[in-house]
Motif scaffolding. Structure first.
Motif: not given
Length: 292
Positions: A230-234
């Motif tokens: 989630v933090h990586a933007g996936l």
């Protein structure tokens, strides 16, 4: 018909092969094959279709497998009840817990149980809720923890009910809302748990109620990895509020879903009408006591 032979047959089915079953029941592969052949000869019916790879049950095999699981579970009930009559208070508790939330929910019970009943050995198995339900039904576990709803084959004791939170980046357009509806997430990429986790049907059923089929970008069995994705933007993830609040990560927020029915409801389960050992009753009583 011997219970030992039925146990070997059940092991072949459950473990998907003769060699795998041999490791589980601690006999040679040839002994496993011989036992299954003897059972087939005694019944006068083929139980396994040997013309296809793997373990493919015949119609008769499916009937025998279902009945054998019941008979073996009843045998275990009998032995436990006789131990109770003899005053045995040591024994063993076979317990199944899901990977999600076990550290927060069950570690305190483990510590208190060990202190109160030091002579009881707890054998712990970790699987997704649906797998645990299968193992409890088969008599391989005396108690399991699963998510509601489940079928009527179980008696149960409540553990906790928590709303679900959506996990998203703090720069997401919806990150400033106090609550979010699933319909607002129809265009998002979803990061779900692996199949077999009972949390998935809750989310997918909620999406259907909201009128859309989600785009699943990834699946994982690891909570921390989902948060990092989630933090990586996936995409966005979902966790019970209790668990989400313990996974604080800079750059990620968790916001409660406002849709009705989006609840993580955990309970201890056991076979309906099945005999509960002293060890299992003690676990349930202690869990209720600590829950208050």
């Amino acid at each position: 018909m011997e219970l030992r032979t039925l146990r070997i047959f059940v092991a072949v089915v459950r473990h998907g092969g003769f060699s795998q079953a041999a490791k589980h029941v601690f006999v040679t592969q040839s002994a496993v094959s011989k036992a299954v052949r003897q059972l087939e000869d005694e019944l006068g019916l083929a139980l396994i279709d040997r013309q296809v790879p793997g373990v493919q049950l015949t119609d008769a095999g499916r009937v025998v497998f279902a009945r054998a699981q019941q008979l073996l579970a009843q045998r275990d009930d009998l032995m436990n009840e006789l131990d109770e009559l003899k005053g045995v208070r040591r024994g063993q508790l076979t317990l199944g817990l899901p990977p999600i939330g076990s550290d927060a929910l069950f570690a305190p019970i483990f510590a208190a149980y060990r202190a109160r009943y030091p002579e009881i050995e707890v054998s712990l198995f970790e699987h997704g809720s649906r797998k645990l339900e299968e193992l409890v039904t088969a008599g391989e576990l005396e108690l399991g923890a699963s998510l509601l709803p489940f079928n009527g084959a179980f008696d149960w004791q409540d553990v906790i009910a928590e709303p679900l939170d959506v996990i998203l980046r703090d720069d997401h357009p919806l990150s400033d809302q106090e609550k979010i509806g699933l319909s607002e997430l129809s265009g998002e990429a979803f990061i779900l748990f692996d199949s077999g986790f009972a949390l998935n049907p809750i989310i997918l059923d909620g999406c259907r109620e909201a009128g859309f089929q989600p785009n699943v970008a990834a699946r994982s069995s690891q909570i921390n990895f989902i948060v990092e994705l989630v933090h990586a933007g996936l995409g966005i993830g979902f966790l019970p509020r209790l668990i989400a609040s313990q996974r604080v990560r800079p750059g990620v927020r968790h916001i409660t879903l406002k849709d009705q029915g989006m609840v993580w409801h955990m309970a201890f389960i056991w076979r309906r009408g099945g005999y509960l050992s002293f060890a299992a009753k003690a676990w349930l009583d202690l869990a209720a006591e600590l829950r208050g």
